[in-house]
Design an enzyme around this catalytic site. Structure first.
Site, PDB file in Angstrom:
ATOM      1  N   ASP A  67     -36.891  76.260 -65.627  1.00 18.62           N
ATOM      2  CA  ASP A  67     -38.191  75.534 -66.322  1.00 18.62           C
ATOM      3  C   ASP A  67     -39.341  75.597 -65.655  1.00 18.62           C
ATOM      4  O   ASP A  67     -39.404  75.880 -64.313  1.00 18.62           O
ATOM      5  CB  ASP A  67     -37.581  74.347 -66.685  1.00 18.62           C
ATOM      6  N   ASN A 136     -28.973  61.630 -69.924  1.00 19.62           N
ATOM      7  CA  ASN A 136     -28.841  61.948 -71.310  1.00 19.62           C
ATOM      8  C   ASN A 136     -27.844  63.402 -71.657  1.00 19.62           C
ATOM      9  O   ASN A 136     -27.989  64.055 -72.648  1.00 19.62           O
ATOM     10  CB  ASN A 136     -29.950  62.013 -72.130  1.00 19.62           C
ATOM     11  N   HIS A 138     -28.908  66.106 -70.616  1.00 18.63           N
ATOM     12  CA  HIS A 138     -29.614  67.497 -70.773  1.00 18.63           C
ATOM     13  C   HIS A 138     -29.527  68.443 -69.632  1.00 18.63           C
ATOM     14  O   HIS A 138     -29.047  68.072 -68.517  1.00 18.63           O
ATOM     15  CB  HIS A 138     -31.314  67.304 -70.742  1.00 18.63           C
ATOM     16  N   GLU A 143     -33.094  68.824 -74.299  1.00 16.23           N
ATOM     17  CA  GLU A 143     -32.790  67.377 -74.332  1.00 16.23           C
ATOM     18  C   GLU A 143     -32.004  67.559 -75.692  1.00 16.23           C
ATOM     19  O   GLU A 143     -31.867  68.483 -76.279  1.00 16.23           O
ATOM     20  CB  GLU A 143     -34.309  66.609 -74.905  1.00 16.23           C
TER      21      GLU A 143
END
Length: 240
Positions: A67, A136, A138, A143
């Protein structure tokens, strides 16, 4: 899925470096998927040290990163281009033309995301993908709610992720709100996956990833469907 336990972050990083080192030295040609953030930092340090001490030629290694923030040029000190050069690429003899990251400053981000997946395909796919995991659950910047079929795409970062990444910036307002991220479908195409998880804050995410329902609400849960995943963690009370 295989699970390797480590007593602390340092040992986890050392074990991860050994896995990647063995993959590099045991291959004639290798496409290595790389992650950023704080979790793999020590792994890169140990890996660079092992490669240099062994005088390993890295001309056969190609890297693709997961990313990059939207809006940051490769020269920006907060970009992942800069991070990778600083923490790894500049410390080893890998040809820089063999290192690939998404261009978060591209004028046409849709074209950039399509071109990134095409580039990975042209390389023959990722042989070993290194991953971290967010609180979370990810992976990369995928997400909760991200399609399991997703290719490389532009992501709106959640408030949780923005807050977690704020420690790398002067103030929270400086954290980009979007990123280009390899998609879950792209990640699942990797032949092998190495996931690192450190610290009690990641415990629930890791439990959900390993034992929870496979659901897009828990992006990392897709890894239950992958045939070759190794998890290295220093988190206690985690079992397969």
């Amino acid at each position: 899925m295989e699970l390797a336990k480590a007593k602390d972050y340092d040992e986890m990083s050392m074990k991860a470096a050994e896995v990647v080192f063995d993959k590099i030295t045991g291959s004639d040609r290798l496409v290595l998927g790389l992650a950023t953030g704080s979790t793999p930092e020590k792994m890169y340090e140990y890996l660079a040290d092992k490669l240099n001490k062994s005088n390993v030629d890295l001309s056969h290694v190609y890297t693709v990163n997961l990313d990059e923030y939207v809006g940051l040029s490769p020269e920006d000190t907060q970009s992942y281009h800069y991070y990778m050069r600083e923490i790894f690429f500049d410390k080893v003899n890998i040809p820089l033309e063999n290192t690939k990251l998404p261009d978060g400053a591209a004028a046409d981000l849709d074209a950039e995301t399509s071109a990134y997946d095409a580039m990975i395909e042209d390389l023959g796919g990722v042989d070993l993908q290194v991953l971290g995991i967010g609180r979370n659950a990810h992976i990369a910047f995928n997400e909760p709610g991200t399609s399991f079929e997703s290719g490389t795409h532009v992501v709106d970062l959640t408030e949780t992720t923005i807050q977690d990444n704020a420690r790398f910036f002067e103030k929270t307002e400086d954290v980009p709100t979007k990123a280009v991220s390899m998609g879950l479908g792209t990640i699942m195409n990797a032949k092998s996956i190495l996931l690192l998880a450190s610290g009690e804050g990641k415990k629930q995410a890791l439990r959900n990833m390993i034992h929870g329902e496979i659901t897009e609400d828990v992006p990392a849960s897709i890894l239950q469907r992958h045939p070759d995943v190794t998890v290295i963690t220093d988190i206690e009370d985690i079992e397969l």
